[in-house]
Scaffold this motif. Structure first.
Motif, PDB file in Angstrom:
ATOM      1  N   ILE A  12     -19.405  14.767  49.073  1.00 55.76           N
ATOM      2  CA  ILE A  12     -18.344  13.756  49.146  1.00 55.76           C
ATOM      3  C   ILE A  12     -17.780  13.468  47.765  1.00 55.76           C
ATOM      4  CG2 ILE A  12     -19.835  11.734  48.988  1.00 55.76           C
ATOM      5  CD1 ILE A  12     -16.773  12.022  51.217  1.00 55.76           C
ATOM      6  N   ALA A  13     -18.594  13.543  46.750  1.00 56.08           N
ATOM      7  CA  ALA A  13     -18.109  13.315  45.387  1.00 56.08           C
ATOM      8  C   ALA A  13     -17.141  14.417  44.963  1.00 56.08           C
ATOM      9  CB  ALA A  13     -19.287  13.243  44.420  1.00 56.08           C
ATOM     10  N   VAL A  14     -17.428  15.635  45.317  1.00 56.87           N
ATOM     11  CA  VAL A  14     -16.542  16.746  44.983  1.00 56.87           C
ATOM     12  C   VAL A  14     -15.228  16.616  45.747  1.00 56.87           C
ATOM     13  CG1 VAL A  14     -16.257  19.246  45.094  1.00 56.87           C
ATOM     14  CG2 VAL A  14     -18.454  18.278  44.424  1.00 56.87           C
ATOM     15  N   GLU A  15     -15.301  16.296  47.014  1.00 57.80           N
ATOM     16  CA  GLU A  15     -14.089  16.106  47.810  1.00 57.80           C
ATOM     17  C   GLU A  15     -13.247  14.970  47.248  1.00 57.80           C
ATOM     18  OE1 GLU A  15     -15.271  15.496  51.845  1.00 57.80           O
ATOM     19  OE2 GLU A  15     -16.179  17.476  52.019  1.00 57.80           O
ATOM     20  N   PHE A  16     -13.898  13.893  46.865  1.00 54.99           N
ATOM     21  CA  PHE A  16     -13.204  12.738  46.309  1.00 54.99           C
ATOM     22  C   PHE A  16     -12.513  13.120  44.999  1.00 54.99           C
ATOM     23  CE2 PHE A  16     -13.039   8.579  44.174  1.00 54.99           C
ATOM     24  CZ  PHE A  16     -12.400   7.848  45.151  1.00 54.99           C
ATOM     25  N   ALA A  17     -13.198  13.869  44.152  1.00 51.74           N
ATOM     26  CA  ALA A  17     -12.635  14.279  42.863  1.00 51.74           C
ATOM     27  C   ALA A  17     -11.441  15.216  43.036  1.00 51.74           C
ATOM     28  CB  ALA A  17     -13.717  14.951  42.019  1.00 51.74           C
ATOM     29  N   ILE A  18     -11.404  15.961  44.097  1.00 48.71           N
ATOM     30  CA  ILE A  18     -10.288  16.886  44.336  1.00 48.71           C
ATOM     31  C   ILE A  18      -9.129  16.196  45.047  1.00 48.71           C
ATOM     32  CG2 ILE A  18      -9.587  18.942  45.626  1.00 48.71           C
ATOM     33  CD1 ILE A  18     -12.405  20.040  45.100  1.00 48.71           C
ATOM     34  N   LEU A  19      -9.425  15.351  46.015  1.00 51.56           N
ATOM     35  CA  LEU A  19      -8.375  14.775  46.849  1.00 51.56           C
ATOM     36  C   LEU A  19      -7.664  13.574  46.231  1.00 51.56           C
ATOM     37  CD1 LEU A  19      -9.966  15.087  50.387  1.00 51.56           C
ATOM     38  CD2 LEU A  19      -8.201  16.502  49.346  1.00 51.56           C
ATOM     39  N   VAL A  20      -8.342  12.763  45.432  1.00 53.26           N
ATOM     40  CA  VAL A  20      -7.707  11.562  44.875  1.00 53.26           C
ATOM     41  C   VAL A  20      -6.537  11.920  43.957  1.00 53.26           C
ATOM     42  CG1 VAL A  20      -8.065   9.604  43.326  1.00 53.26           C
ATOM     43  CG2 VAL A  20      -9.621   9.987  45.232  1.00 53.26           C
ATOM     44  N   PRO A  21      -6.681  12.838  42.994  1.00 56.10           N
ATOM     45  CA  PRO A  21      -5.503  13.179  42.172  1.00 56.10           C
ATOM     46  C   PRO A  21      -4.343  13.744  42.997  1.00 56.10           C
ATOM     47  CG  PRO A  21      -7.498  13.972  41.131  1.00 56.10           C
ATOM     48  CD  PRO A  21      -7.876  13.500  42.495  1.00 56.10           C
ATOM     49  N   ALA A  22      -4.650  14.549  43.988  1.00 55.49           N
ATOM     50  CA  ALA A  22      -3.590  15.096  44.839  1.00 55.49           C
ATOM     51  C   ALA A  22      -2.899  13.981  45.617  1.00 55.49           C
ATOM     52  CB  ALA A  22      -4.167  16.140  45.797  1.00 55.49           C
ATOM     53  N   PHE A  23      -3.650  13.034  46.104  1.00 55.27           N
ATOM     54  CA  PHE A  23      -3.084  11.904  46.839  1.00 55.27           C
ATOM     55  C   PHE A  23      -2.220  11.045  45.918  1.00 55.27           C
ATOM     56  CE2 PHE A  23      -3.436   7.597  48.714  1.00 55.27           C
ATOM     57  CZ  PHE A  23      -2.770   7.858  49.893  1.00 55.27           C
ATOM     58  N   LEU A  24      -2.664  10.789  44.686  1.00 52.44           N
ATOM     59  CA  LEU A  24      -1.877  10.004  43.738  1.00 52.44           C
ATOM     60  C   LEU A  24      -0.587  10.726  43.364  1.00 52.44           C
ATOM     61  CD1 LEU A  24      -4.677   8.594  41.420  1.00 52.44           C
ATOM     62  CD2 LEU A  24      -3.388   7.388  43.192  1.00 52.44           C
ATOM     63  N   LEU A  25      -0.645  12.033  43.207  1.00 48.21           N
ATOM     64  CA  LEU A  25       0.552  12.818  42.925  1.00 48.21           C
ATOM     65  C   LEU A  25       1.540  12.726  44.091  1.00 48.21           C
ATOM     66  CD1 LEU A  25       2.013  14.770  41.011  1.00 48.21           C
ATOM     67  CD2 LEU A  25       0.868  16.631  42.226  1.00 48.21           C
ATOM     68  N   LEU A  26       1.041  12.782  45.295  1.00 49.71           N
ATOM     69  CA  LEU A  26       1.892  12.657  46.478  1.00 49.71           C
ATOM     70  C   LEU A  26       2.577  11.293  46.522  1.00 49.71           C
ATOM     71  CD1 LEU A  26       2.812  13.972  49.146  1.00 49.71           C
ATOM     72  CD2 LEU A  26       0.845  12.877  50.222  1.00 49.71           C
ATOM     73  N   ILE A  27       1.859  10.243  46.192  1.00 55.22           N
ATOM     74  CA  ILE A  27       2.447   8.903  46.170  1.00 55.22           C
ATOM     75  C   ILE A  27       3.520   8.807  45.094  1.00 55.22           C
ATOM     76  CG2 ILE A  27       1.966   6.475  45.631  1.00 55.22           C
ATOM     77  CD1 ILE A  27      -0.713   6.834  47.059  1.00 55.22           C
ATOM     78  N   ALA A  28       3.259   9.373  43.917  1.00 54.19           N
ATOM     79  CA  ALA A  28       4.241   9.334  42.828  1.00 54.19           C
ATOM     80  C   ALA A  28       5.506  10.115  43.188  1.00 54.19           C
ATOM     81  CB  ALA A  28       3.622   9.879  41.550  1.00 54.19           C
TER      82      ALA A  28
END
Length: 143
Positions: A12-28
Motif C-alpha cells: 500500500i505504501a508503494v501504491e500510495f507513493a505512485i498514485l498520489v503524485p499522479a492524482f495531484l497532477l491530474l487535479i492541477a
C-alpha cells in the motif's frame, strides 16, 4: 497471526507513493483547463457586449468609448484579471453611407496567468482572445 496473504506486506505504501503524485497532477491540469475555459467564456462575452454597445452608438468616437467600457465592465463582473488586456473596437465602417451594410467588430484578448498552479512543463500564461461582429442599422444616420 497475520491475515494478509504472503507477499503483500507494504504494497500500500508503494501504491500510495505512485498514485498520489499522479492524482495531484491530474487535479492541477483540471484547474488549468477550468481557468482557461472560464477566461475564454468571459472574453467571448466581453467581445460580444463591446460590439453590441458600439453598434448602437451614433458616432464612431462614441462607439469606441462604449465598446471599451462594455468590455471592461464584463471582465470586471466576471472577476477576470488579466495582464495585459487588449480591447480593439473597429469602427471604420461608420464612414459608409446610410443605406449600405456596415458593422462594428470588437476583439478582446487577455493573457491568463497559471503561475499560481505549479506544474512543471506548463506555460506560465496563455493568451485567450475572441472577436465578435455586430451590424449597424442600415437606415440609421451615423457619422
Amino acid at each position: 497471526m497475520s491475515t494478509r496473504p504472503e507477499g503483500e506486506h507494504g504494497s500500500i505504501a508503494v501504491e500510495f507513493a505512485i498514485l498520489v503524485p499522479a492524482f495531484l497532477l491530474l487535479i492541477a491540469v483540471a484547474a488549468v483547463i477550468g481557468r482557461q475555459t472560464v477566461a475564454q467564456t468571459a472574453i467571448e462575452g466581453a467581445a460580444h457586449d463591446a460590439a453590441r454597445a458600439a453598434s448602437i452608438s451614433r458616432t464612431a468616437d462614441t462607439a469606441q468609448n462604449r465598446g471599451n467600457d462594455a468590455a471592461k465592465s464584463v471582465l470586471d463582473a466576471q472577476g477576470l484579471h488579466c495582464d495585459p488586456v487588449t480591447i480593439t473596437v473597429d469602427t471604420s465602417q461608420f464612414a459608409r453611407p446610410v443605406g449600405q451594410a456596415a458593422a462594428v467588430t470588437a476583439t478582446v484578448s487577455c493573457s491568463v496567468a497559471f503561475s499560481d498552479i505549479a506544474i512543471p512543463g506548463m506555460p506560465g500564461n496563455r493568451t485567450v482572445s475572441a472577436t465578435f461582429t455586430s451590424p449597424l442599422d442600415v437606415y440609421r444616420s451615423r457619422s
